[in-house]
Design a protein around this motif. Structure first.
Motif, mmCIF file in Angstrom:
data_model
loop_
_atom_site.group_PDB
_atom_site.id
_atom_site.type_symbol
_atom_site.label_atom_id
_atom_site.label_comp_id
_atom_site.label_asym_id
_atom_site.label_seq_id
_atom_site.Cartn_x
_atom_site.Cartn_y
_atom_site.Cartn_z
ATOM 1 N N ARG A 65 -6.501 -10.322 4.145
ATOM 2 C CA ARG A 65 -5.931 -11.153 3.085
ATOM 3 C C ARG A 65 -4.938 -10.406 2.215
ATOM 4 N NH1 ARG A 65 -11.725 -12.356 1.568
ATOM 5 N NH2 ARG A 65 -11.132 -10.908 -0.058
ATOM 6 N N PHE A 66 -4.939 -9.078 2.311
ATOM 7 C CA PHE A 66 -4.107 -8.272 1.432
ATOM 8 C C PHE A 66 -3.731 -6.992 2.162
ATOM 9 C CE2 PHE A 66 -3.364 -5.293 -2.087
ATOM 10 C CZ PHE A 66 -2.606 -6.081 -2.953
ATOM 11 N N THR A 67 -2.432 -6.661 2.147
ATOM 12 C CA THR A 67 -1.948 -5.470 2.825
ATOM 13 C C THR A 67 -1.124 -4.644 1.843
ATOM 14 O OG1 THR A 67 -1.841 -6.665 4.914
ATOM 15 C CG2 THR A 67 -0.616 -4.611 4.796
ATOM 16 N N PHE A 68 -1.445 -3.354 1.762
ATOM 17 C CA PHE A 68 -0.678 -2.485 0.876
ATOM 18 C C PHE A 68 -0.412 -1.154 1.543
ATOM 19 C CE2 PHE A 68 -4.938 -1.020 0.023
ATOM 20 C CZ PHE A 68 -4.853 0.264 -0.512
ATOM 21 N N THR A 69 0.477 -0.395 0.914
ATOM 22 C CA THR A 69 0.786 0.941 1.390
ATOM 23 C C THR A 69 0.926 1.868 0.200
ATOM 24 O OG1 THR A 69 2.116 2.203 2.974
ATOM 25 C CG2 THR A 69 3.324 0.784 1.425
ATOM 26 N N ILE A 70 0.910 3.146 0.487
ATOM 27 C CA ILE A 70 1.095 4.171 -0.526
ATOM 28 C C ILE A 70 2.368 4.926 -0.168
ATOM 29 C CG2 ILE A 70 0.129 6.252 -1.561
ATOM 30 C CD1 ILE A 70 -2.665 5.117 -0.837
ATOM 31 N N VAL A 71 3.288 5.031 -1.135
ATOM 32 C CA VAL A 71 4.553 5.713 -0.889
ATOM 33 C C VAL A 71 4.799 6.736 -1.982
ATOM 34 C CG1 VAL A 71 5.601 3.775 0.348
ATOM 35 C CG2 VAL A 71 5.880 3.938 -2.129
ATOM 36 N N GLY A 72 5.700 7.676 -1.699
ATOM 37 C CA GLY A 72 6.101 8.674 -2.685
ATOM 38 C C GLY A 72 7.454 8.315 -3.267
ATOM 39 N N SER A 73 8.251 9.329 -3.524
ATOM 40 C CA SER A 73 9.558 9.060 -4.115
ATOM 41 C C SER A 73 10.635 8.873 -3.049
ATOM 42 C CB SER A 73 9.949 10.192 -5.066
ATOM 43 O OG SER A 73 10.011 11.413 -4.372
ATOM 44 N N ALA A 74 10.396 9.364 -1.848
ATOM 45 C CA ALA A 74 11.359 9.169 -0.761
ATOM 46 C C ALA A 74 11.020 7.856 -0.060
ATOM 47 C CB ALA A 74 11.290 10.328 0.216
ATOM 48 N N LEU A 75 11.849 6.860 -0.280
ATOM 49 C CA LEU A 75 11.589 5.534 0.288
ATOM 50 C C LEU A 75 12.512 5.301 1.475
ATOM 51 C CD1 LEU A 75 11.322 3.469 -3.006
ATOM 52 C CD2 LEU A 75 9.469 4.347 -1.597
ATOM 53 N N GLY A 87 12.561 -6.672 -5.448
ATOM 54 C CA GLY A 87 11.717 -7.855 -5.338
ATOM 55 C C GLY A 87 10.317 -7.613 -4.816
ATOM 56 N N PHE A 88 9.911 -6.357 -4.720
ATOM 57 C CA PHE A 88 8.577 -6.043 -4.213
ATOM 58 C C PHE A 88 7.603 -5.799 -5.362
ATOM 59 C CE2 PHE A 88 11.459 -4.571 -0.832
ATOM 60 C CZ PHE A 88 10.978 -5.336 0.214
ATOM 61 N N ARG A 89 6.340 -6.054 -5.106
ATOM 62 C CA ARG A 89 5.292 -5.736 -6.080
ATOM 63 C C ARG A 89 4.937 -4.268 -5.902
ATOM 64 N NH1 ARG A 89 -0.768 -8.208 -6.099
ATOM 65 N NH2 ARG A 89 -1.528 -7.033 -7.886
ATOM 66 N N ALA A 90 5.053 -3.507 -6.990
ATOM 67 C CA ALA A 90 4.795 -2.075 -6.938
ATOM 68 C C ALA A 90 4.076 -1.657 -8.214
ATOM 69 C CB ALA A 90 6.098 -1.299 -6.789
ATOM 70 N N GLU A 91 3.167 -0.694 -8.055
ATOM 71 C CA GLU A 91 2.409 -0.178 -9.187
ATOM 72 C C GLU A 91 2.371 1.335 -9.125
ATOM 73 O OE1 GLU A 91 1.454 -1.988 -11.700
ATOM 74 O OE2 GLU A 91 1.869 -3.915 -10.736
ATOM 75 N N PRO A 135 7.222 7.061 -10.619
ATOM 76 C CA PRO A 135 7.686 5.932 -11.438
ATOM 77 C C PRO A 135 9.049 5.397 -11.000
ATOM 78 C CG PRO A 135 6.794 7.661 -12.842
ATOM 79 C CD PRO A 135 6.860 8.223 -11.451
ATOM 80 N N GLU A 136 9.941 6.284 -10.554
ATOM 81 C CA GLU A 136 11.263 5.823 -10.119
ATOM 82 C C GLU A 136 11.172 4.923 -8.888
ATOM 83 O OE1 GLU A 136 10.590 9.832 -8.091
ATOM 84 O OE2 GLU A 136 10.189 8.993 -10.058
ATOM 85 N N SER A 137 10.154 5.131 -8.053
ATOM 86 C CA SER A 137 9.960 4.275 -6.885
ATOM 87 C C SER A 137 9.473 2.889 -7.304
ATOM 88 C CB SER A 137 8.981 4.905 -5.899
ATOM 89 O OG SER A 137 9.548 6.061 -5.321
ATOM 90 N N VAL A 138 8.623 2.842 -8.320
ATOM 91 C CA VAL A 138 8.165 1.545 -8.830
ATOM 92 C C VAL A 138 9.372 0.720 -9.251
ATOM 93 C CG1 VAL A 138 6.880 0.376 -10.665
ATOM 94 C CG2 VAL A 138 5.906 2.391 -9.557
ATOM 95 N N GLN A 139 10.245 1.327 -10.029
ATOM 96 C CA GLN A 139 11.431 0.612 -10.514
ATOM 97 C C GLN A 139 12.317 0.159 -9.362
ATOM 98 O OE1 GLN A 139 11.960 -0.438 -13.566
ATOM 99 N NE2 GLN A 139 13.760 -1.501 -12.805
ATOM 100 N N ARG A 140 12.565 1.049 -8.422
ATOM 101 C CA ARG A 140 13.435 0.712 -7.284
ATOM 102 C C ARG A 140 12.835 -0.437 -6.462
ATOM 103 N NH1 ARG A 140 14.773 4.541 -2.178
ATOM 104 N NH2 ARG A 140 15.842 2.966 -0.968
#
Length: 166
Positions: A122-132, A159-163, A149-154
């Protein structure tokens, strides 16, 4: 809740790992391979299980490219030889029936195959760093978790949900 984590290890790490563990061979069980890999703590293998299980949740962590381990699982579970590692992982997902998928791969077709094999997701997520590195996988994800934090903003700008999580 049932969490499935799908990831891969660096190929060179796996090569060195099996050189360092000659007791693991084609006849070794899935449990033997998994325990040794988890003890090695590569990329925080099996990190989620000891944290989430005491809260009453089930976790299955699959290292997709740990071929000897995955083939042992297939053998022990009566799957025909010759299946791809992706097909084995899809069968593991089908049998586990996860609610949540932590997907740490970049293969869109693999993600689609997993979701088809386990419609319980029902829910899919990933973990990323600063290199997207943009990927077709992104449009199938419900959330990005990042320490940068800069990845969250980018990601949010796109249009993606990021935390953010330190």
């Amino acid at each position: 809740m049932r969490l499935l984590k799908l990831t891969s290890a660096y190929p060179e790490f796996l090569r060195q790992f099996y050189v360092a563990h000659p007791e693991l061979n084609a006849q070794s069980s899935y449990a033997q391979h998994k325990a040794a890999l988890d003890r090695d703590l590569f990329y925080l293998c099996d990190l989620w299980t000891p944290v989430i299980t005491p809260l009453g949740h089930d976790v299955l962590e699959i290292t997709l490219n740990a071929e000897a381990m995955q083939r042992a699982w297939a053998r022990e579970n009566g799957l025909p030889s010759g299946l791809s590692l992706g097909e084995i992982a899809a069968e593991q997902a089908r049998r586990f029936q996860p609610d949540v998928l932590l997907y740490e791969e970049h293969d869109e077709a693999e993600l689609i195959r997993l979701r088809e094999a386990a419609p319980s997701i029902r829910f899919t997520f990933t973990i990323v760093g600063s290199a997207l590195f943009p990927s077709g996988v992104w449009r199938h994800l419900d959330l990005f978790v990042t320490c940068a934090p800069e990845s969250v903003q980018r990601l949010r700008t796109q249009g993606f949900r990021a935390e953010h999580l330190d």
